[in-house]
Design a protein around this motif. Structure first.
Motif, PDB file in Angstrom:
ATOM      1  N   VAL A 125       0.871  -1.162   0.000  1.00 45.35           N
ATOM      2  CA  VAL A 125       0.000   0.000   0.000  1.00 45.35           C
ATOM      3  C   VAL A 125       0.915   1.222   0.000  1.00 45.35           C
ATOM      4  N   GLN A 126       0.747   2.084  -0.982  1.00 44.99           N
ATOM      5  CA  GLN A 126       1.673   3.198  -1.149  1.00 44.99           C
ATOM      6  C   GLN A 126       1.072   4.523  -0.688  1.00 44.99           C
ATOM      7  N   VAL A 155       6.456   4.363   9.239  1.00 44.37           N
ATOM      8  CA  VAL A 155       6.255   3.274   8.274  1.00 44.37           C
ATOM      9  C   VAL A 155       6.921   1.993   8.791  1.00 44.37           C
ATOM     10  N   ASN A 194       4.879  -1.481   9.643  1.00 43.95           N
ATOM     11  CA  ASN A 194       5.214  -2.760   9.017  1.00 43.95           C
ATOM     12  C   ASN A 194       5.668  -3.797  10.028  1.00 43.95           C
ATOM     13  N   GLY A 205       1.779  -4.354   9.098  1.00 44.62           N
ATOM     14  CA  GLY A 205       1.408  -3.598   7.912  1.00 44.62           C
ATOM     15  C   GLY A 205      -0.057  -3.223   7.875  1.00 44.62           C
ATOM     16  N   ILE A 206      -0.584  -3.132   6.674  1.00 40.44           N
ATOM     17  CA  ILE A 206      -1.983  -2.767   6.454  1.00 40.44           C
ATOM     18  C   ILE A 206      -2.740  -4.039   6.091  1.00 40.44           C
ATOM     19  N   LEU A 254       3.344  -1.297   4.084  1.00 37.94           N
ATOM     20  CA  LEU A 254       3.144   0.113   3.778  1.00 37.94           C
ATOM     21  C   LEU A 254       4.440   0.658   3.193  1.00 37.94           C
ATOM     22  N   ALA A 299      -2.223   5.130   8.467  1.00 37.45           N
ATOM     23  CA  ALA A 299      -2.239   3.671   8.641  1.00 37.45           C
ATOM     24  C   ALA A 299      -3.532   3.218   9.312  1.00 37.45           C
TER      25      ALA A 299
END
Length: 370
Positions: A18-19, A46, A50, A54-55, A60, A304
């Motif tokens: 996911v950016q 970030v 992670n 993460g997501i 991420l 996030a």
């Protein structure tokens, strides 16, 4: 975990990631030290996201673009990041640059959580796409004006360069001080050399001079001129925009860097999360983190949380601003509509007026809170 700035078409990304697009001033004429602290906060958050899974199992990733304090470059970066498919934008320090990025993000329907820029009118019209963490300029600069009055200063000179941001700051000061018996005297730095500022200060009988100018120049030269003019031994120099926050200020000015009050957005004491993040940021930066680094961290923490709860659809992200309730490094983060502010505004973080201690310029003194 994150991508360094790179030309279009040379992205090195994880297709499952996911950016988030990150706008940061990393080269001159941008305020590079502020950009470095902002990016450190973004990157650390970030990493923490992670490390925590993460997501929803997806990593991420930051896609970083250097704005170099250039509004046109920032707008072009927003276009590029939108094409690359980022879920949202984060970052930016300079208010005029953030305004250009916000306008473009609004036009494209790309959620933008602005980390540090404070200009009240971040967009010309109210928008649902943009939210902002930093306190609005009108809030912080009124607190600064109250500090000036409390310290006995009612004739305030401002050395100002042409800019929407500086003009807005001067107007906030004037509007707040005038009903309380204060006066603001503007010195146009397009027409004055730093040495000529001293003569103007003597003639105006101002007791305080505020630096509404760029860093390092002409701010550093103005400070040197005023501090070494015996006629102005009693004048206070102030910098509400925060030029003295960063180590470069002390390096360039030495003892002259101290006793110049500025605005900082930190509580008197950090909670457990803030203290942990401060330690990690200090290690990453190899120096004490500024409030800008905490703003970077909190930006990613909010995004996030939103991405976990609402997914990567851009419209759903923008719709989620009023639902945010995230524990940040400096307290609870929520967004609401505030009169006179065109974007979703984060509930005010603590505001301090601080300066560098003349006895120990690496140490900050809290002079006033609001």
């Amino acid at each position: 975990m994150n991508t360094p700035p790179s030309p279009p078409g040379v992205e090195r990304t994880d297709e499952s990631a996911v950016q988030i697009g990150a706008l940061v001033p990393l080269t001159r004429p941008g305020w590079v030290e502020a950009g470095r602290h902002l990016l450190a906060g973004l990157e650390l958050a970030v990493r923490d996201v992670n490390d925590a899974g993460g997501i929803v199992g997806r990593p991420l990733e930051l896609v970083v673009r250097d704005t170099a304090a250039d509004p046109r470059r920032a707008a072009a970066a927003v276009d590029e990041l939108a094409r690359l498919g980022v879920a949202a934008l984060a970052g930016e320090y300079h208010s005029v640059v953030a305004r250009a990025a916000a306008a473009r993000a609004d036009a494209l329907g790309l959620p933008f959580l602005c980390s540090s820029a404070v200009l009240d009118a971040l967009t010309e019209q109210p928008t649902e796409w943009v939210a902002r963490l930093a306190p609005a300029q009108s809030h912080g600069w009124r607190i600064y004006a109250d500090f000036l009055l409390g310290a006995g200063h009612s004739r305030i000179a401002v050395a100002a360069e042409p800019s929407v941001y500086w003009a807005s700051g001067a107007r906030i000061l004037r509007d707040h001080l005038a009903p309380r018996g204060g006066a603001v005297i503007e010195l146009d730095m397009r027409a004055l050399a730093p040495t000529a500022v001293c003569d103007e200060l003597v003639d105006s009988r101002a007791t305080a001079l505020l630096l509404l100018v760029g860093h390092p120049e002409p701010a550093v030269s103005i400070v040197r001129s005023v501090r070494h003019d015996q006629r102005l031994a009693g004048i206070m120099i102030g910098a509400p925009a925060g030029q003295p926050e960063f180590a470069e200020w002390a390096t360039l000015l030495g003892d002259d860097s101290a006793a110049i009050p500025f605005l900082r957005y930190l509580p008197e004491r950090l909670g457990p999360l803030g203290a942990r993040v401060e330690t990690a940021l200090r290690e990453r930066l190899a120096e004490a983190p500024s409030f800008v680094a905490f703003e970077g961290y909190d930006t990613v923490a909010v995004l996030a949380d939103v991405l976990r709860s609402h997914g990567v659809d851009r419209a759903r992200i923008a719709e989620s601003w009023p639902c945010v309730a995230v524990e940040g490094t400096r307290g609870q983060i929520r967004f609401s509509r505030t009169p006179g502010i065109s974007v979703w505004q984060g509930a005010w973080t603590p505001v301090q007026v601080v300066d560098r201690d003349p006895a120990e310029p690496d140490r900050f003194r809290i002079l006033h809170t609001g």
